[in-house]
Design a protein around this motif. Structure first.
Motif, PDB file in Angstrom:
ATOM      1  N   ALA A 227     -35.448  28.881   1.659  1.00 47.54           N
ATOM      2  CA  ALA A 227     -35.492  30.338   1.478  1.00 47.54           C
ATOM      3  C   ALA A 227     -34.093  30.901   1.677  1.00 47.54           C
ATOM      4  O   ALA A 227     -33.457  30.650   2.694  1.00 47.54           O
ATOM      5  CB  ALA A 227     -36.455  30.952   2.481  1.00 47.54           C
ATOM      6  N   ARG A 228     -33.601  31.617   0.676  1.00 52.62           N
ATOM      7  CA  ARG A 228     -32.246  32.186   0.789  1.00 52.62           C
ATOM      8  C   ARG A 228     -32.290  33.704   0.923  1.00 52.62           C
ATOM      9  O   ARG A 228     -31.674  34.283   1.783  1.00 52.62           O
ATOM     10  CB  ARG A 228     -31.433  31.817  -0.450  1.00 52.62           C
ATOM     11  N   GLN A 229     -33.006  34.359   0.015  1.00 46.55           N
ATOM     12  CA  GLN A 229     -33.011  35.823   0.033  1.00 46.55           C
ATOM     13  C   GLN A 229     -34.433  36.335   0.225  1.00 46.55           C
ATOM     14  O   GLN A 229     -35.358  35.889  -0.470  1.00 46.55           O
ATOM     15  CB  GLN A 229     -32.411  36.379  -1.272  1.00 46.55           C
ATOM     16  N   ARG A 230     -34.590  37.228   1.162  1.00 46.19           N
ATOM     17  CA  ARG A 230     -35.878  37.880   1.432  1.00 46.19           C
ATOM     18  C   ARG A 230     -35.575  39.348   1.726  1.00 46.19           C
ATOM     19  O   ARG A 230     -34.837  39.634   2.666  1.00 46.19           O
ATOM     20  CB  ARG A 230     -36.567  37.279   2.669  1.00 46.19           C
ATOM     21  N   ALA A 231     -36.092  40.239   0.927  1.00 48.51           N
ATOM     22  CA  ALA A 231     -35.770  41.647   1.159  1.00 48.51           C
ATOM     23  C   ALA A 231     -36.879  42.520   0.609  1.00 48.51           C
ATOM     24  O   ALA A 231     -37.715  42.079  -0.184  1.00 48.51           O
ATOM     25  CB  ALA A 231     -34.448  42.004   0.478  1.00 48.51           C
ATOM     26  N   SER A 232     -36.884  43.756   1.040  1.00 45.90           N
ATOM     27  CA  SER A 232     -37.752  44.766   0.460  1.00 45.90           C
ATOM     28  C   SER A 232     -36.878  45.814  -0.197  1.00 45.90           C
ATOM     29  O   SER A 232     -35.835  46.208   0.352  1.00 45.90           O
ATOM     30  CB  SER A 232     -38.618  45.435   1.530  1.00 45.90           C
ATOM     31  N   THR A 233     -37.323  46.279  -1.362  1.00 41.20           N
ATOM     32  CA  THR A 233     -36.549  47.336  -2.022  1.00 41.20           C
ATOM     33  C   THR A 233     -36.626  48.655  -1.241  1.00 41.20           C
ATOM     34  O   THR A 233     -35.918  49.604  -1.573  1.00 41.20           O
ATOM     35  CB  THR A 233     -37.021  47.556  -3.471  1.00 41.20           C
ATOM     36  N   ALA A 234     -37.462  48.694  -0.191  1.00 41.48           N
ATOM     37  CA  ALA A 234     -37.448  49.858   0.704  1.00 41.48           C
ATOM     38  C   ALA A 234     -36.089  49.975   1.396  1.00 41.48           C
ATOM     39  O   ALA A 234     -35.720  51.059   1.866  1.00 41.48           O
ATOM     40  CB  ALA A 234     -38.554  49.724   1.750  1.00 41.48           C
ATOM     41  N   ASP A 235     -35.344  48.851   1.450  1.00 35.82           N
ATOM     42  CA  ASP A 235     -34.055  48.851   2.136  1.00 35.82           C
ATOM     43  C   ASP A 235     -32.867  49.116   1.217  1.00 35.82           C
ATOM     44  O   ASP A 235     -31.718  49.009   1.646  1.00 35.82           O
ATOM     45  CB  ASP A 235     -33.858  47.509   2.859  1.00 35.82           C
ATOM     46  N   LEU A 236     -33.132  49.437  -0.042  1.00 37.43           N
ATOM     47  CA  LEU A 236     -32.024  49.836  -0.927  1.00 37.43           C
ATOM     48  C   LEU A 236     -31.320  51.064  -0.333  1.00 37.43           C
ATOM     49  O   LEU A 236     -31.979  52.025   0.078  1.00 37.43           O
ATOM     50  CB  LEU A 236     -32.555  50.197  -2.323  1.00 37.43           C
ATOM     51  N   LEU A 237     -29.994  51.027  -0.271  1.00 36.33           N
ATOM     52  CA  LEU A 237     -29.260  52.183   0.253  1.00 36.33           C
ATOM     53  C   LEU A 237     -29.378  53.360  -0.712  1.00 36.33           C
ATOM     54  O   LEU A 237     -29.537  54.507  -0.296  1.00 36.33           O
ATOM     55  CB  LEU A 237     -27.788  51.812   0.465  1.00 36.33           C
ATOM     56  N   VAL A 238     -29.272  53.065  -2.006  1.00 31.60           N
ATOM     57  CA  VAL A 238     -29.513  54.078  -3.040  1.00 31.60           C
ATOM     58  C   VAL A 238     -30.716  53.581  -3.835  1.00 31.60           C
ATOM     59  O   VAL A 238     -30.695  52.481  -4.389  1.00 31.60           O
ATOM     60  CB  VAL A 238     -28.288  54.252  -3.959  1.00 31.60           C
ATOM     61  N   ASP A 239     -31.776  54.361  -3.858  1.00 34.76           N
ATOM     62  CA  ASP A 239     -33.021  53.880  -4.466  1.00 34.76           C
ATOM     63  C   ASP A 239     -32.949  53.908  -5.996  1.00 34.76           C
ATOM     64  O   ASP A 239     -31.945  54.342  -6.581  1.00 34.76           O
ATOM     65  CB  ASP A 239     -34.223  54.663  -3.931  1.00 34.76           C
ATOM     66  N   VAL A 240     -34.003  53.430  -6.640  1.00 41.31           N
ATOM     67  CA  VAL A 240     -33.977  53.313  -8.103  1.00 41.31           C
ATOM     68  C   VAL A 240     -33.690  54.648  -8.778  1.00 41.31           C
ATOM     69  O   VAL A 240     -32.809  54.722  -9.659  1.00 41.31           O
ATOM     70  CB  VAL A 240     -35.287  52.665  -8.620  1.00 41.31           C
ATOM     71  N   PRO A 241     -34.359  55.736  -8.397  1.00 41.30           N
ATOM     72  CA  PRO A 241     -34.008  57.016  -9.049  1.00 41.30           C
ATOM     73  C   PRO A 241     -32.543  57.393  -8.835  1.00 41.30           C
ATOM     74  O   PRO A 241     -31.882  57.900  -9.760  1.00 41.30           O
ATOM     75  CB  PRO A 241     -34.949  58.032  -8.371  1.00 41.30           C
ATOM     76  N   GLY A 242     -32.034  57.121  -7.643  1.00 41.19           N
ATOM     77  CA  GLY A 242     -30.640  57.445  -7.347  1.00 41.19           C
ATOM     78  C   GLY A 242     -29.669  56.630  -8.184  1.00 41.19           C
ATOM     79  O   GLY A 242     -28.624  57.129  -8.624  1.00 41.19           O
ATOM     80  N   ILE A 243     -30.009  55.348  -8.414  1.00 41.32           N
ATOM     81  CA  ILE A 243     -29.151  54.493  -9.240  1.00 41.32           C
ATOM     82  C   ILE A 243     -29.130  55.000 -10.682  1.00 41.32           C
ATOM     83  O   ILE A 243     -28.067  55.113 -11.302  1.00 41.32           O
ATOM     84  CB  ILE A 243     -29.649  53.029  -9.209  1.00 41.32           C
ATOM     85  N   VAL A 244     -30.320  55.310 -11.218  1.00 49.54           N
ATOM     86  CA  VAL A 244     -30.401  55.787 -12.611  1.00 49.54           C
ATOM     87  C   VAL A 244     -29.631  57.098 -12.753  1.00 49.54           C
ATOM     88  O   VAL A 244     -28.863  57.291 -13.709  1.00 49.54           O
ATOM     89  CB  VAL A 244     -31.878  55.960 -13.037  1.00 49.54           C
ATOM     90  N   ALA A 245     -29.814  57.995 -11.789  1.00 46.03           N
ATOM     91  CA  ALA A 245     -29.121  59.288 -11.857  1.00 46.03           C
ATOM     92  C   ALA A 245     -27.612  59.087 -11.792  1.00 46.03           C
ATOM     93  O   ALA A 245     -26.857  59.666 -12.586  1.00 46.03           O
ATOM     94  CB  ALA A 245     -29.591  60.200 -10.720  1.00 46.03           C
ATOM     95  N   TYR A 246     -27.170  58.236 -10.867  1.00 48.23           N
ATOM     96  CA  TYR A 246     -25.720  58.020 -10.719  1.00 48.23           C
ATOM     97  C   TYR A 246     -25.138  57.352 -11.960  1.00 48.23           C
ATOM     98  O   TYR A 246     -24.115  57.790 -12.504  1.00 48.23           O
ATOM     99  CB  TYR A 246     -25.434  57.191  -9.467  1.00 48.23           C
TER     100      TYR A 246
END
Ligand code: MN
Length: 298
Positions: A227-246
């Motif tokens: 196992a190398r990577q385990r994460a939740s997208t709840a921990d994104l610093l900038v969430d999906v809407p924020g990424i699309v907007a930026y």
């Protein structure tokens, strides 16, 4: 709905269990092109999916299911105008880069590399689930580390520019898995991430309505049994809407564009002969093999 491209760029819909696929190419109201340079039909599908959905659903009722292992899945994107990727978007990844990786591979910490931002990858780096990552010869010869980054990836439906955060999800056709393969070290980030085969995408797109909240997905990557990577997208610093907007405040997003949302912690080196197993909850999983440079292969 799980949209796939398979065999000779047939349009498929994969069952919820992922074990069968139906060929719905016949539902397209336009000519279906098998030339990868004629990607217009796919980009129209991304833009007009909601109008097409009833046609696809009607076709689903009359075409037979095929066992998924009898077809060859292609990358579920076709000649996107651009591949936008997100940098430094999980705090724990920023920490591992600052405290460990950059010191080792670059001899120092470049502060700007630790800032959230978007950058471009060459669309020619895309491969599908049936393909393999081929390690590039020159960076290997120079002793560079080549790393995996496994990322929630979205495909743009309706395009736009200066998209407001509150409308951003309306511009997302759906979600898939993307690997952002990377040569670590100094040098231009886009170049280090744009070698051929450095953007595996698949195994299919799960449409946005079926995924629901993109901020509650589990992202995982194993190399072999480790196992190398385990994460939740709840921990994104900038969430999906924020990424699309930026991203759309910088460059017009077009139907079919691909956006990777950033690497979770746990990035690490890959070597020829390994198999990467990437999965994201509510989306699916895919295995990608890693091969030595063609000239070195025997
Ligand atoms: Mn990345």
């Amino acid at each position: 709905m799980r949209l796939a491209l398979f065999d000779d760029l047939r349009l498929g819909v994969v069952s919820t269990g992922g074990d069968t696929i139906k060929d719905v190419t016949g539902s397209l109201p336009w000519a279906h092109e098998t030339d990868t340079l004629a990607a217009g039909w796919w980009r129209r599908l991304c833009r007009d999916f909601e109008e097409l959905r009833p046609c696809i659903e009607a076709e689903l009722r009359v075409v037979p299911p095929l066992a998924i292992e009898t077809v060859t899945l292609r990358a579920p994107v076709l000649n996107p105008g651009k591949v936008v990727a997100t940098a430094s978007n999980y705090a724990a990844h920023v920490t591992e880069m600052r405290d460990e990786v950059l010191d080792r591979v670059a001899g120092r910490v470049d502060d700007w590399l630790l800032d959230f931002d978007v950058f471009l990858k060459a669309p020619t780096s895309i491969i599908g689930p049936a393909d393999a990552i081929v390690l590039p010869a020159t960076p290997l010869r120079e002793g560079k580390e080549i790393h995996h980054e496994s990322e929630l990836t979205l495909v743009i439906g309706r395009g736009g520019r200066d998209i407001p955060v509150e409308e951003a999800l309306d511009h997302v056709l759906g979600y898939t898995i993307g690997l952002d393969m990377t040569v670590r070290g100094n040098g231009d980030r886009s170049r280090r991430k744009s070698y051929d085969t450095f953007t595996p995408i698949g195994p299919w797109i799960v449409t946005a309505d079926e995924v629901g909240d993109p901020g509650s997905l589990d992202v995982a990557l194993d190399v072999g049994r480790e196992a190398r990577q385990r994460a939740s997208t709840a921990d994104l610093l900038v969430d999906v809407p924020g990424i699309v907007a930026y991203a759309s405040s910088v460059m017009t997003l077009e139907p079919g564009d691909v956006v990777l949302t950033g690497a979770p912690p746990g990035v690490g080196e890959v070597a020829a002969g390994e198999t990467l197993h990437a999965s994201i909850s509510r989306i699916g999983a895919m295995d990608v093999r890693v091969l030595a440079p063609a000239a070195d292969a025997t």
